[in-house]
Design a protein around this motif. Structure first.
Motif, PDB file in Angstrom:
ATOM      1  N   TRP A  84       0.855  -1.187   0.000  1.00 35.00           N
ATOM      2  CA  TRP A  84       0.000   0.000   0.000  1.00 35.00           C
ATOM      3  C   TRP A  84       0.884   1.227   0.000  1.00 35.00           C
ATOM      4  N   ILE A  85       0.454   2.246  -0.714  1.00 36.32           N
ATOM      5  CA  ILE A  85       1.106   3.541  -0.649  1.00 36.32           C
ATOM      6  C   ILE A  85       0.059   4.527  -0.131  1.00 36.32           C
TER       7      ILE A  85
ATOM      8  N   THR B  54      -0.948  16.667  -6.420  1.00 46.31           N
ATOM      9  CA  THR B  54      -1.781  15.648  -7.050  1.00 46.31           C
ATOM     10  C   THR B  54      -2.801  15.100  -6.068  1.00 46.31           C
ATOM     11  N   ALA B  55      -2.377  14.780  -4.859  1.00 45.85           N
ATOM     12  CA  ALA B  55      -3.296  14.258  -3.840  1.00 45.85           C
ATOM     13  C   ALA B  55      -4.308  15.319  -3.426  1.00 45.85           C
ATOM     14  N   GLY B  56      -3.887  16.552  -3.311  1.00 47.80           N
ATOM     15  CA  GLY B  56      -4.795  17.634  -2.943  1.00 47.80           C
ATOM     16  C   GLY B  56      -5.877  17.858  -3.985  1.00 47.80           C
TER      17      GLY B  56
ATOM     18  N   PHE C 271      -5.848   4.597  -6.845  1.00 50.43           N
ATOM     19  CA  PHE C 271      -5.296   3.721  -7.871  1.00 50.43           C
ATOM     20  C   PHE C 271      -5.233   2.300  -7.338  1.00 50.43           C
ATOM     21  N   LEU C 272      -5.488   1.340  -8.198  1.00 53.89           N
ATOM     22  CA  LEU C 272      -5.382  -0.073  -7.831  1.00 53.89           C
ATOM     23  C   LEU C 272      -4.691  -0.787  -8.982  1.00 53.89           C
ATOM     24  N   ASN C 273      -3.575  -1.444  -8.696  1.00 56.26           N
ATOM     25  CA  ASN C 273      -2.809  -2.139  -9.729  1.00 56.26           C
ATOM     26  C   ASN C 273      -2.726  -3.624  -9.415  1.00 56.26           C
ATOM     27  N   PHE C 274      -2.784  -4.417 -10.450  1.00 56.12           N
ATOM     28  CA  PHE C 274      -2.620  -5.857 -10.333  1.00 56.12           C
ATOM     29  C   PHE C 274      -1.533  -6.325 -11.290  1.00 56.12           C
TER      30      PHE C 274
END
Length: 69
Positions: free
Chosen positions: A39-40, A50-52, A64-67
């Protein structure tokens, strides 16, 4: 993050540097869990980061979710 560490044995493996936080306007912490789970967690320091910008238009949650397949 404490919940992930206590309940699921995640451990902190990386943290953003002050230089990176100043440059990008957000803090990040990386947790590694069982297997290859990671997890980040990102927290905005500046509204223009970017987060703001994401949190201005969305509730807190998953961005975001990566596989790997």
């Amino acid at each position: 993050m404490r919940w992930h560490k206590e309940k699921f044995d995640f451990r902190e493996v990386a943290r953003s540097t002050k230089d990176s936080e100043n440059r990008h306007g957000m803090k990040s912490i990386v947790l590694r869990g069982p297997g290859k789970i990671g997890w980040i967690f990102t927290q905005p320091i500046e509204a223009a980061s970017t987060a703001g910008k994401y949190l201005k238009n969305h509730p807190e949650g998953l961005a975001f979710l990566n596989f790997e397949v």
